[in-house]
Design an enzyme around this catalytic site. Sequence first.
Site, PDB file in Angstrom:
ATOM      1  N   GLY A 157       0.863  -1.188   0.000  1.00 45.38           N
ATOM      2  CA  GLY A 157       0.000   0.000   0.000  1.00 45.38           C
ATOM      3  C   GLY A 157       0.894   1.231   0.000  1.00 45.38           C
ATOM      4  O   GLY A 157       2.046   1.190  -0.461  1.00 45.38           O
ATOM      5  N   ARG A 158       0.368   2.323   0.553  1.00 43.89           N
ATOM      6  CA  ARG A 158       1.106   3.598   0.501  1.00 43.89           C
ATOM      7  C   ARG A 158       2.525   3.480   1.068  1.00 43.89           C
ATOM      8  O   ARG A 158       3.498   3.928   0.463  1.00 43.89           O
ATOM      9  CB  ARG A 158       0.345   4.667   1.293  1.00 43.89           C
ATOM     10  CG  ARG A 158      -0.818   5.273   0.562  1.00 43.89           C
ATOM     11  CD  ARG A 158      -1.497   6.302   1.452  1.00 43.89           C
ATOM     12  NE  ARG A 158      -2.126   5.621   2.574  1.00 43.89           N
ATOM     13  CZ  ARG A 158      -3.427   5.405   2.686  1.00 43.89           C
ATOM     14  NH1 ARG A 158      -4.247   5.842   1.777  1.00 43.89           N
ATOM     15  NH2 ARG A 158      -3.907   4.759   3.732  1.00 43.89           N
ATOM     16  N   ILE A 159       2.649   2.879   2.257  1.00 39.17           N
ATOM     17  CA  ILE A 159       3.970   2.865   2.910  1.00 39.17           C
ATOM     18  C   ILE A 159       4.901   1.856   2.223  1.00 39.17           C
ATOM     19  O   ILE A 159       6.084   2.134   1.997  1.00 39.17           O
ATOM     20  CB  ILE A 159       3.824   2.606   4.422  1.00 39.17           C
ATOM     21  CG1 ILE A 159       2.961   3.728   5.053  1.00 39.17           C
ATOM     22  CG2 ILE A 159       5.195   2.558   5.106  1.00 39.17           C
ATOM     23  CD1 ILE A 159       2.554   3.495   6.507  1.00 39.17           C
TER      24      ILE A 159
ATOM     25  N   THR B  26       7.344  -2.205  11.112  1.00 39.19           N
ATOM     26  CA  THR B  26       6.805  -0.900  11.514  1.00 39.19           C
ATOM     27  C   THR B  26       5.279  -0.934  11.388  1.00 39.19           C
ATOM     28  O   THR B  26       4.644   0.124  11.363  1.00 39.19           O
ATOM     29  CB  THR B  26       7.355   0.236  10.619  1.00 39.19           C
ATOM     30  OG1 THR B  26       7.124  -0.113   9.245  1.00 39.19           O
ATOM     31  CG2 THR B  26       8.822   0.493  10.852  1.00 39.19           C
TER      32      THR B  26
ATOM     33  N   ARG C 117       2.347  -3.511  12.924  1.00 36.16           N
ATOM     34  CA  ARG C 117       1.779  -3.703  14.258  1.00 36.16           C
ATOM     35  C   ARG C 117       2.464  -4.915  14.887  1.00 36.16           C
ATOM     36  O   ARG C 117       2.724  -5.914  14.195  1.00 36.16           O
ATOM     37  CB  ARG C 117       0.268  -3.942  14.199  1.00 36.16           C
ATOM     38  CG  ARG C 117      -0.561  -2.678  13.930  1.00 36.16           C
ATOM     39  CD  ARG C 117      -0.547  -1.706  15.122  1.00 36.16           C
ATOM     40  NE  ARG C 117      -1.385  -0.549  14.924  1.00 36.16           N
ATOM     41  CZ  ARG C 117      -0.971   0.636  14.455  1.00 36.16           C
ATOM     42  NH1 ARG C 117       0.299   0.806  14.113  1.00 36.16           N
ATOM     43  NH2 ARG C 117      -1.800   1.646  14.353  1.00 36.16           N
TER      44      ARG C 117
ATOM     45  N   GLU D  83       2.668  -3.465  23.811  1.00 34.40           N
ATOM     46  CA  GLU D  83       3.343  -2.165  23.909  1.00 34.40           C
ATOM     47  C   GLU D  83       2.860  -1.494  25.179  1.00 34.40           C
ATOM     48  O   GLU D  83       1.645  -1.461  25.397  1.00 34.40           O
ATOM     49  CB  GLU D  83       3.003  -1.298  22.697  1.00 34.40           C
ATOM     50  CG  GLU D  83       3.652  -1.821  21.443  1.00 34.40           C
ATOM     51  CD  GLU D  83       3.392  -0.949  20.213  1.00 34.40           C
ATOM     52  OE1 GLU D  83       2.854   0.162  20.365  1.00 34.40           O
ATOM     53  OE2 GLU D  83       3.736  -1.374  19.115  1.00 34.40           O
TER      54      GLU D  83
ATOM     55  N   HIS E 105       7.731   2.528  19.026  1.00 34.82           N
ATOM     56  CA  HIS E 105       6.620   2.896  18.130  1.00 34.82           C
ATOM     57  C   HIS E 105       6.691   4.390  17.764  1.00 34.82           C
ATOM     58  O   HIS E 105       5.791   5.171  18.102  1.00 34.82           O
ATOM     59  CB  HIS E 105       5.262   2.556  18.786  1.00 34.82           C
ATOM     60  CG  HIS E 105       4.152   2.394  17.785  1.00 34.82           C
ATOM     61  ND1 HIS E 105       3.075   1.575  17.985  1.00 34.82           N
ATOM     62  CD2 HIS E 105       3.964   2.971  16.567  1.00 34.82           C
ATOM     63  CE1 HIS E 105       2.259   1.656  16.942  1.00 34.82           C
ATOM     64  NE2 HIS E 105       2.786   2.488  16.062  1.00 34.82           N
TER      65      HIS E 105
ATOM     66  N   ALA F 238       7.731   5.448  14.402  1.00 32.74           N
ATOM     67  CA  ALA F 238       7.979   5.603  12.962  1.00 32.74           C
ATOM     68  C   ALA F 238       7.361   6.890  12.397  1.00 32.74           C
ATOM     69  O   ALA F 238       7.921   7.510  11.502  1.00 32.74           O
ATOM     70  CB  ALA F 238       7.486   4.388  12.186  1.00 32.74           C
TER      71      ALA F 238
END
Length: 327
Positions: free
Chosen positions: A157-159, A236, A238, A267, A286, A288
């Site tokens: 996807g985008r990332i 990066t 989950r 977390e 967490h 990023a």
Amino acid sequence: MPKPKVFVTRIIPDKGLDLVKDFCDADIWPGELPPSRADMLERGRGVEGVLCLLTDKIDGELLDAAGPQLKVISNQAVGYDNIVVPDATVRGIPVGNTPGILTDATADFAFALMMAAGRRIVEGERYVRAGLWKTWSPSLLLGADFSGATLGLVGFGRIGQAMAKRAQGFDLRVRYYDPGQPPIPELNASPAESLEMLLRESDFVSLHVPLTAQTRHMINAETLAQMKPSAVLINTARGPVVDQRALYAALKAHQLFAAALDVTDPEPLPADHPLLELDNCLIVPHIASASRITRDKMAQMAAENLIAGLKGERLPNCVNPEVYGGV
Ligand code: GLV
């Protein structure tokens, strides 16, 4: 006319908070730590909107405790696995998130983690601080090569696509696994037929999938065994996408060269967690998307979603558009 009452579950950057304060009667949780479940249920009661973070669980119980006047949930994050979206949808409540604006910051950071774990930067820094640096050595802290290596993207996807763009500058060959996602010619990334093929071929594997029932523990003992012993895993996405027990075993046995985790399960990761004993596991808290401008934009977008919902307008970024009776 009285301003609509909202609950904001943490102090967010002013770019967003100022908008919220202007338009709403805002109860802003002042703590550094998230509100407890009891606090969430209590402070949410009677509000028309909630602006929350990925640390806050939003489900049917909370929506009912808030009451029927609740008009909108706005999450300051692109991921929204903290929200039971169907519980909001059946109650006709739109849920907002913050896509797009954190793509570059997150891809920059995933790339930095890949370089840091592959080239053992954090280990090297610890080595110097520990006073162990005695001389230049031909075989000190040898790491991975990038040029000509294969980067495998799980999720395109985008990332994932932003990672592919960055990889071009490092002469990495890019493959991805994302069923149904067609190749994008200018990104020079080719689809792998299966996750197994991607894992077997890749020198670096970077995860860019949302957390869903399908992706939970997608990286487990079996899939880790498909990776090269020289490979580096970057997460990066989950924490629960990776089975951490299996990851620990693989790293400890050097069945995998290294891992770099921005996200963990749970977390925060307890300070005595076994993964923290491993030199070949780099863990950060967490962060990023934690660049100044990005976090300002996320806060602003979350505020805009909240305010649109309060006005009865369509949220600029809505994850459950079914509430509008269409898409
Ligand atoms: C961060 O993890 C986000 O989903 O925005």
